[in-house]
Structures are given as C-alpha cells and as structure tokens.
Design a protein around this motif. Sequence first.
Motif, mmCIF file in Angstrom:
data_model
loop_
_atom_site.group_PDB
_atom_site.id
_atom_site.type_symbol
_atom_site.label_atom_id
_atom_site.label_comp_id
_atom_site.label_asym_id
_atom_site.label_seq_id
_atom_site.Cartn_x
_atom_site.Cartn_y
_atom_site.Cartn_z
ATOM 1 N N VAL A 242 24.785 4.440 -22.157
ATOM 2 C CA VAL A 242 26.141 4.278 -22.682
ATOM 3 C C VAL A 242 27.035 5.394 -22.156
ATOM 4 N N VAL A 243 26.527 6.633 -22.185
ATOM 5 C CA VAL A 243 27.304 7.767 -21.683
ATOM 6 C C VAL A 243 27.510 7.643 -20.178
ATOM 7 N N ASP A 244 26.487 7.189 -19.451
ATOM 8 C CA ASP A 244 26.636 6.956 -18.013
ATOM 9 C C ASP A 244 27.781 5.988 -17.733
ATOM 10 N N ASP A 245 27.843 4.912 -18.498
ATOM 11 C CA ASP A 245 28.912 3.925 -18.329
ATOM 12 C C ASP A 245 30.282 4.542 -18.602
ATOM 13 N N ILE A 246 30.341 5.382 -19.611
ATOM 14 C CA ILE A 246 31.607 6.040 -19.949
ATOM 15 C C ILE A 246 32.027 6.990 -18.833
ATOM 16 N N LEU A 247 31.073 7.797 -18.355
ATOM 17 C CA LEU A 247 31.389 8.761 -17.299
ATOM 18 C C LEU A 247 31.811 8.062 -16.006
ATOM 19 N N ASP A 248 31.237 6.893 -15.751
ATOM 20 C CA ASP A 248 31.548 6.164 -14.518
ATOM 21 C C ASP A 248 33.029 5.815 -14.426
ATOM 22 N N VAL A 249 33.686 5.667 -15.581
ATOM 23 C CA VAL A 249 35.105 5.302 -15.569
ATOM 24 C C VAL A 249 36.020 6.455 -15.949
ATOM 25 N N THR A 250 35.435 7.613 -16.278
ATOM 26 C CA THR A 250 36.289 8.736 -16.698
ATOM 27 C C THR A 250 36.139 9.971 -15.814
ATOM 28 N N LYS A 251 35.181 9.972 -14.877
ATOM 29 C CA LYS A 251 34.939 11.138 -14.029
ATOM 30 C C LYS A 251 35.051 10.752 -12.555
ATOM 31 N N THR A 252 35.208 11.779 -11.707
ATOM 32 C CA THR A 252 35.284 11.560 -10.260
ATOM 33 C C THR A 252 33.896 11.650 -9.643
ATOM 34 N N SER A 253 33.791 11.215 -8.389
ATOM 35 C CA SER A 253 32.526 11.312 -7.664
ATOM 36 C C SER A 253 32.078 12.758 -7.533
ATOM 37 N N GLU A 254 33.038 13.651 -7.322
ATOM 38 C CA GLU A 254 32.702 15.072 -7.177
ATOM 39 C C GLU A 254 32.140 15.628 -8.477
ATOM 40 N N GLU A 255 32.694 15.216 -9.597
ATOM 41 C CA GLU A 255 32.207 15.684 -10.896
ATOM 42 C C GLU A 255 30.834 15.123 -11.222
ATOM 43 N N LEU A 256 30.565 13.882 -10.802
ATOM 44 C CA LEU A 256 29.311 13.232 -11.142
ATOM 45 C C LEU A 256 28.186 13.525 -10.161
#
Length: 318
Positions: A242-256
């Motif tokens: 669930v958190v992965d899904d959230i981060l996928d739409v709220t963070k950049t590639s560099e952050e992830l």
Amino acid sequence: MCTMARPATGSKALDPKNTGLGPVEFNLNDYMAGKARRVNEALDHAVPLRHPAKIHESMRYSLLAGGKRVRPVLAIASCELVGGDEAAAMPVACAAEMIHTMSLIHDDLPCMDDDDLRRGQPTNHRAFGEDTAILAGDALLSLAFEHVAASTAGVAPERLVRALAELGSAVGSDGLVAGQIVDIASERLAVDLNVLEYIHIHKTARLLEAAAVCGAIVGGGEDGEVERVRRYARCVGLLFQVVDDILDVTKTSEELGKTAGKDLASDKATYPKLMGLDKAREFARTLVVKAEEELSGFDGARAAPLYHLAHYIAYRQN
C-alpha cells in the motif's frame, strides 16, 4: 489474516509520533543498520565471485546492491521474538533476500514490467543482458533453498523442513507466482479491491510473511506464536505494498531509486487509484494498528524491533 479492514478512527496509532502503544526506548535505525550489515556480510560470503564469472557477477550485482533488507530483518527479529538467536535465523534471512532479489530481476524484464532502474542503478538485464538476468534469478532461487539446507545449524530437522516448505509455498504458484500472473492478466482491466488485494498478498506480502514465519520456526516458536507472527507479517506485507503504491504517485524516481509513476503509466490497479490517496493512507494506518495487536502478547523488549519496523514501513519515504 489481514484483509481489507475498515479504517481505524480515533486511534493514536494514526499519528506516527504518538502511538501510545509499544516500547518507547528503541533505536530502529541502529537496529536495522546492525542487522543489515551482518546480513550483507553473510550474503557476500554466500555468493562469492567464482567461475563462471559472468553469472556470479550478475547475481552479486543485484543481491548486493543495497536495499532496506526488510525481509532478512523480519526473519531475524521474529526469531529473536520467540527466544531464538540471530545465528539460527541468518540462513533463512539470506534466503528470503535471495528470493526477493530474484523476483526483482525477473519483474524488471521486458516481458514483465520492462524497467530500467532498480535500487538506484540499471536493472540487471540492462547491465548483463536478458539471458544472463533470467539465469541469475534462477540461480538465486535455487541457491536460497540450498543455503538454508546446508548452512542452518542448531535447528531441529523437522523445523528446518517446515521452514523450507514455507519458503517454497511463498514463491510458488500459491504465492509470489500467483500474484505475478494475476497482476499481468489484470493490466489495463477494471479490477476491484478484492483482486488487487489478492495480487499484493501473493506478490508482495507472502514472501515478507514467509521470512517472518521462518524466523519464528527456526527460533523455536510454539505453533500459536508462529501464527501470531504470521498474522503480523501478513499485515506488514500488505502495508508495504500500500505504501509502495502511495510513494509511486507522490515521489520522484530520484527519491525512490527506481522509476516512479510506472503503475500509472501502465494503467495498473493500485490502492490510490481504486481508493483515492487519502483512503489509501488511512488503510495503511489501519494495517499498522492490526499489526500492533498481534504483538501485544509478546515480551515488550523482544517485540520492539517488529513494532517499530511496522511503523518504519508505514511512514518510509522511499
């Protein structure tokens, strides 16, 4: 088991800074860093650079690329929770990371998610070619079981067999493979929350669950303790996705450290897409509460790593 629970309301656990539950005096960063360092040493020792050089370079490239080592830490912490020690759990901890790395290598392939970035570096098939990447994943999968069987010491044979069966179930057609095949079949289709939960319980949560359960098994846990660890880890595993899904739409590639927005670009079903971002965050907080409940019967000091690990997964930023 941890399925689509109704969001918790009015619980202090919705605030990461004031849970009102569990131990306070515990430094998760130090704990994670120490465990990860010893896991990395064990992985380095388990996969030395030897002939044929290319396949071992490819295996080590992805296996030793870093990462949070959540699965190995879950295995070790669960072992310690029931009174076992780190040495007993280290082989299953390494095996869980080998299997996880295999899944990442294969998931990134052009025939799967077709990704170019993983853990901040080019994906395995970009660095070594598709043929070598496939074989590296196969080699890591087989090595995982060999490593548990050959390197575990001081554990009763029947417990070792149980752990091997747990790992096999987690990765096979009732586990990770089941989640992956349903995920592929569901691309660009209108799926509901039940299908999405099936995908993620099998594709992501099942291996996290197996890591924790194997740790409890080799640590000498009683059946009731093992099942409470299983329920805790099922919640944490679903929480992770669930958190992965959230981060996928709220963070950049560099952050992830991996390609952001891939799910949106491929029109995949995700929790934010089906529930909305706010409801997805609320569901994540609910899963933390349910995970906490499964730890309530254990010794507080021994449960501290798992308690704080659940909160780390819930509020991580990459």
